[in-house]
Design a protein around this motif. Structure first.
Motif, mmCIF file in Angstrom:
data_model
loop_
_atom_site.group_PDB
_atom_site.id
_atom_site.type_symbol
_atom_site.label_atom_id
_atom_site.label_comp_id
_atom_site.label_asym_id
_atom_site.label_seq_id
_atom_site.Cartn_x
_atom_site.Cartn_y
_atom_site.Cartn_z
ATOM 1 N N PRO A 57 53.359 -32.376 -14.420
ATOM 2 C CA PRO A 57 53.484 -33.401 -15.470
ATOM 3 C C PRO A 57 53.774 -32.810 -16.844
ATOM 4 C CG PRO A 57 51.635 -33.902 -14.035
ATOM 5 C CD PRO A 57 52.138 -32.533 -13.630
ATOM 6 N N ALA A 58 53.257 -31.605 -17.112
ATOM 7 C CA ALA A 58 53.488 -30.977 -18.412
ATOM 8 C C ALA A 58 54.946 -30.583 -18.599
ATOM 9 C CB ALA A 58 52.595 -29.742 -18.558
ATOM 10 N N ARG A 59 55.688 -30.478 -17.495
ATOM 11 C CA ARG A 59 57.082 -30.054 -17.582
ATOM 12 C C ARG A 59 58.045 -31.234 -17.574
ATOM 13 N NH1 ARG A 59 58.390 -26.440 -20.003
ATOM 14 N NH2 ARG A 59 60.368 -26.273 -18.881
ATOM 15 N N GLU A 60 57.545 -32.461 -17.377
ATOM 16 C CA GLU A 60 58.438 -33.608 -17.215
ATOM 17 C C GLU A 60 59.297 -33.858 -18.442
ATOM 18 O OE1 GLU A 60 55.797 -36.195 -13.987
ATOM 19 O OE2 GLU A 60 55.678 -36.636 -16.133
ATOM 20 N N LEU A 61 58.682 -33.975 -19.625
ATOM 21 C CA LEU A 61 59.459 -34.258 -20.838
ATOM 22 C C LEU A 61 60.399 -33.108 -21.209
ATOM 23 C CD1 LEU A 61 56.923 -36.214 -23.084
ATOM 24 C CD2 LEU A 61 58.761 -37.108 -21.634
ATOM 25 N N PRO A 62 59.940 -31.821 -21.150
ATOM 26 C CA PRO A 62 60.895 -30.732 -21.409
ATOM 27 C C PRO A 62 62.085 -30.748 -20.451
ATOM 28 C CG PRO A 62 58.657 -29.901 -21.529
ATOM 29 C CD PRO A 62 58.569 -31.314 -21.018
ATOM 30 N N ILE A 63 61.833 -31.103 -19.193
ATOM 31 C CA ILE A 63 62.933 -31.149 -18.224
ATOM 32 C C ILE A 63 63.895 -32.284 -18.567
ATOM 33 C CG2 ILE A 63 63.477 -31.701 -15.813
ATOM 34 C CD1 ILE A 63 60.881 -30.170 -15.093
#
Length: 312
Positions: A57-63
């Protein structure tokens, strides 16, 4: 989504008119072209969340931001110059590009339908084990940007077809405006969708009974929303793809299929009175989707069974 897209373009149009009177032509044409591309936009918004499913979930917005930047590069650095050169020197090729894109959308939609009905799945799935999370993330981002390139090409081709008679500068302005607006609409919506469960979890842990209720609602709604988006995206692909190919065939002199669809549409409109506008549109969209499903199934059969491309 179509209404939101047109509303956004209308807002952009107001700003553009305030900036310079010559932008009026661009803003008006952009609104028209943007609404025409709405079906592909729905598909884009429906497809993209799958690329961040299964990731941290921590990588969702950066991705999503990486995909957004890749989408802008696709539209502004690759597709915009190509579309302008094409419209300037080889405008007759636009209809063939549109039909290729329509065939691709029909194929993608038909393959999804066949997979839902128990057909063979093609390519990797999320059930495959993730051995290297970093490499997996890079693979998902690259895959999303490749898919975006195809969908963006179709959006730009639809847009270009709507403004083919405009001046070179107006065509350039419309393509840039629609490309940027659609990118932020799509990936802004995707960001909201993929973080909805996080927002729901956060609210469900609040002391307020109202906040908890909203949080639980969001958590329950998330899987249903993703399912609905998948269905809407599939229907949009078949409807837009089939409609593009039908119109393209008519432009090339094979008008009977489109005329048959139009005759059925007019018959339904004549029989439904005050509801003619709605029933006529539904009839046309449904028949276009059915044509796209048949066309896509034929393409899938040729690719997977005859040419043996894309199977396991």
């Amino acid at each position: 989504m179509p209404g939101g897209l047109v509303a956004l373009l209308d807002d952009v149009s107001v700003i553009a008119r305030a900036a310079a009177g010559s932008i009026d032509d661009v803003s008006i044409a952009a609104g028209k072209a943007g609404s025409k591309a709405a079906g592909v936009v729905i598909d884009d918004a429906a497809v993209t969340p799958s690329y961040v499913t299964g990731l941290s979930p921590a990588r969702e917005l950066p991705i999503i931001w990486k995909i957004t930047k890749g989408s802008l590069k696709n539209k502004l650095l690759i597709l915009l110059p190509g579309a302008l050169l094409l419209s300037q020197f080889l405008p007759a090729a636009i209809i063939f590009i549109l039909m290729l894109g329509g065939g691709f959308l029909s194929y993608e939609g038909a393959e999804k339908v066949m997979e839902k009905l128990g057909g063979e799945k093609h390519g990797k799935t999320l059930e495959d084990p993730i051995a290297d999370p970093v490499a997996f993330e890079q693979q998902r981002v690259s895959g999303a940007i490749r898919t975006d390139l195809i969908l963006s090409a179709e959006i730009m081709a639809i847009t270009l077809n709507e403004v083919a008679v405009e001046t070179f500068l107006v065509r350039a302005g419309v393509l840039a405006l629609v490309g940027v607006a659609i990118t932020f609409v799509v990936y802004g919506a995707v960001a909201l969708i993929v973080k909805m469960d996080d927002v729901g979890l956060h609210l469900s842990e609040k002391s307020s009974a109202f906040a908890q209720g909203v949080g639980r609602f969001l958590l329950r709604a998330m899987p249903r929303l993703l399912t609905a988006l998948s269905l809407i995206g599939t229907v949009a692909m078949l409807w837009v793809g089939g409609g593009i190919v039908l119109h393209g065939l008519a432009e090339l002199g094979v008008a009977q299929p489109e005329h048959l669809v139009e005759d059925i549409r007019h018959a339904v409109e004549a029989a439904t009175g005050a509801l003619a506008g709605v029933t006529g549109w539904i009839t046309f969209a449904g028949l276009s989707a059915l044509f796209g499903l048949v066309l896509g199934a034929v393409i899938a059969f040729v690719l997977h069974k005859v040419l043996r491309i894309g199977g396991h």
